[in-house]
Design an enzyme around this catalytic site. Structure first.
Site, PDB file in Angstrom:
ATOM      1  N   GLY A  83      -2.504  12.416   4.762  1.00 56.32           N
ATOM      2  CA  GLY A  83      -3.781  12.702   4.122  1.00 56.32           C
ATOM      3  C   GLY A  83      -3.582  13.220   2.716  1.00 56.32           C
ATOM      4  N   TYR A  84      -3.909  12.408   1.735  1.00 55.56           N
ATOM      5  CA  TYR A  84      -3.849  12.788   0.318  1.00 55.56           C
ATOM      6  C   TYR A  84      -2.460  13.289  -0.092  1.00 55.56           C
ATOM      7  CZ  TYR A  84      -8.807  12.465   1.225  1.00 55.56           C
ATOM      8  OH  TYR A  84     -10.035  12.018   1.622  1.00 55.56           O
ATOM      9  N   ALA A 105      -8.378   8.212  -3.327  1.00 55.35           N
ATOM     10  CA  ALA A 105      -9.600   9.007  -3.214  1.00 55.35           C
ATOM     11  C   ALA A 105      -9.343  10.480  -3.493  1.00 55.35           C
ATOM     12  CB  ALA A 105     -10.218   8.829  -1.833  1.00 55.35           C
ATOM     13  N   ASP A 129       0.128   5.016   1.138  1.00 58.54           N
ATOM     14  CA  ASP A 129       0.040   5.841   2.347  1.00 58.54           C
ATOM     15  C   ASP A 129      -0.022   4.965   3.586  1.00 58.54           C
ATOM     16  OD1 ASP A 129      -0.103   8.437   1.020  1.00 58.54           O
ATOM     17  OD2 ASP A 129      -2.048   7.734   0.292  1.00 58.54           O
ATOM     18  N   THR A 166      -2.815   0.999  -4.483  1.00 64.21           N
ATOM     19  CA  THR A 166      -3.242   2.114  -3.637  1.00 64.21           C
ATOM     20  C   THR A 166      -4.579   2.705  -4.069  1.00 64.21           C
ATOM     21  OG1 THR A 166      -2.609   4.318  -2.839  1.00 64.21           O
ATOM     22  CG2 THR A 166      -1.767   3.686  -5.007  1.00 64.21           C
ATOM     23  N   ARG A 209     -11.279  -0.754  -6.122  1.00 62.48           N
ATOM     24  CA  ARG A 209     -11.061  -0.080  -4.833  1.00 62.48           C
ATOM     25  C   ARG A 209     -11.007  -1.110  -3.706  1.00 62.48           C
ATOM     26  NH1 ARG A 209     -11.005   4.753  -2.660  1.00 62.48           N
ATOM     27  NH2 ARG A 209     -11.664   4.995  -0.500  1.00 62.48           N
ATOM     28  N   LYS A 210      -9.881  -1.095  -2.985  1.00 64.70           N
ATOM     29  CA  LYS A 210      -9.772  -1.998  -1.844  1.00 64.70           C
ATOM     30  C   LYS A 210     -10.882  -1.662  -0.844  1.00 64.70           C
ATOM     31  CE  LYS A 210      -5.484  -0.691  -1.393  1.00 64.70           C
ATOM     32  NZ  LYS A 210      -4.171  -0.431  -0.803  1.00 64.70           N
ATOM     33  N   ASP A 227       0.863  -1.166   0.000  1.00 60.97           N
ATOM     34  CA  ASP A 227       0.000   0.000   0.000  1.00 60.97           C
ATOM     35  C   ASP A 227       0.909   1.229   0.000  1.00 60.97           C
ATOM     36  OD1 ASP A 227      -2.464   1.482   0.283  1.00 60.97           O
ATOM     37  OD2 ASP A 227      -1.912   1.793   2.383  1.00 60.97           O
TER      38      ASP A 227
END
Length: 180
Positions: free
Chosen positions: A19-20, A54, A11, A51, A108-109, A9
């Site tokens: 965050g992002y 979003a 992040d 990953t 999407r996981k 993964d």
């Protein structure tokens, strides 16, 4: 002959999850990730990023910006004598996506779509591969895809840096070497 992979993964495993994260300025690599990837390569495994992104779905950055960022990340890995062999990402979100990104997709996981795409594209043997994630959705995706070993890790603060949990790293290396 099918190849094995170390699925990572992004992040929370490769970089600190602020965050992002999608710019070099916001990137803090987690201590131990370069060592882990070098060891996986020595054991004959490909290092494959899987990953959810979003941030793309929400419009925080574009796919083009994300791909340019991942090119930079790959360059940083090379600078540390490590490699990322492939990057798979899901730009969708089932509730918070904008436009074409508002979608409940199979990639999407916790769904296994990215892992299955990597298996198909690269010719991977998932039954002899290992996944490292920091969220239960990572583990669920790996299990749904038939990945042999799915390991939940947490970056732990040490001396002002986030590091991969040493016990989990040893578990990953044992699994990759075939001793678990």
């Amino acid at each position: 002959m099918k190849r094995r992979a170390l699925f990572l993964d992004k992040d929370g495993v490769i970089n600190v999850d602020h965050g992002y994260v999608c710019t070099p300025e916001r990137t803090d690599f987690i201590d131990g990730v370069f060592d882990l990837c070098r060891a996986a390569t020595r054991l004959g495994c490909l290092n494959v990023v899987v990953t959810n992104q979003a941030g793309i779905a929400r419009g925080y950055y574009t796919e083009t910006q994300f791909l340019a960022y991942m090119d930079w990340v790959r360059g940083e890995f090379r600078r540390h004598d490590a490699q990322l062999d492939a990057v798979y990402y899901c730009p969708h979100h089932p509730a918070h996506g904008i436009g074409e990104y508002l979608r409940d997709c199979g990639c999407r996981k916790p769904k296994p779509g990215m892992l299955l795409a990597a298996q198909r594209d690269i010719g991977l043997d998932l039954a002899h591969s290992v996944l490292v994630g920091d969220k239960q959705s990572d583990i669920e995706a790996g299990e749904a895809a038939g990945v042999r070993e799915c390991i939940l890790v947490g970056a732990q603060p040490r001396q002002g840096r986030n590091v991969l949990d040493p016990d989990s790293v040893q578990r990953v290396l044992r699994a990759l070497a075939g001793t678990e």
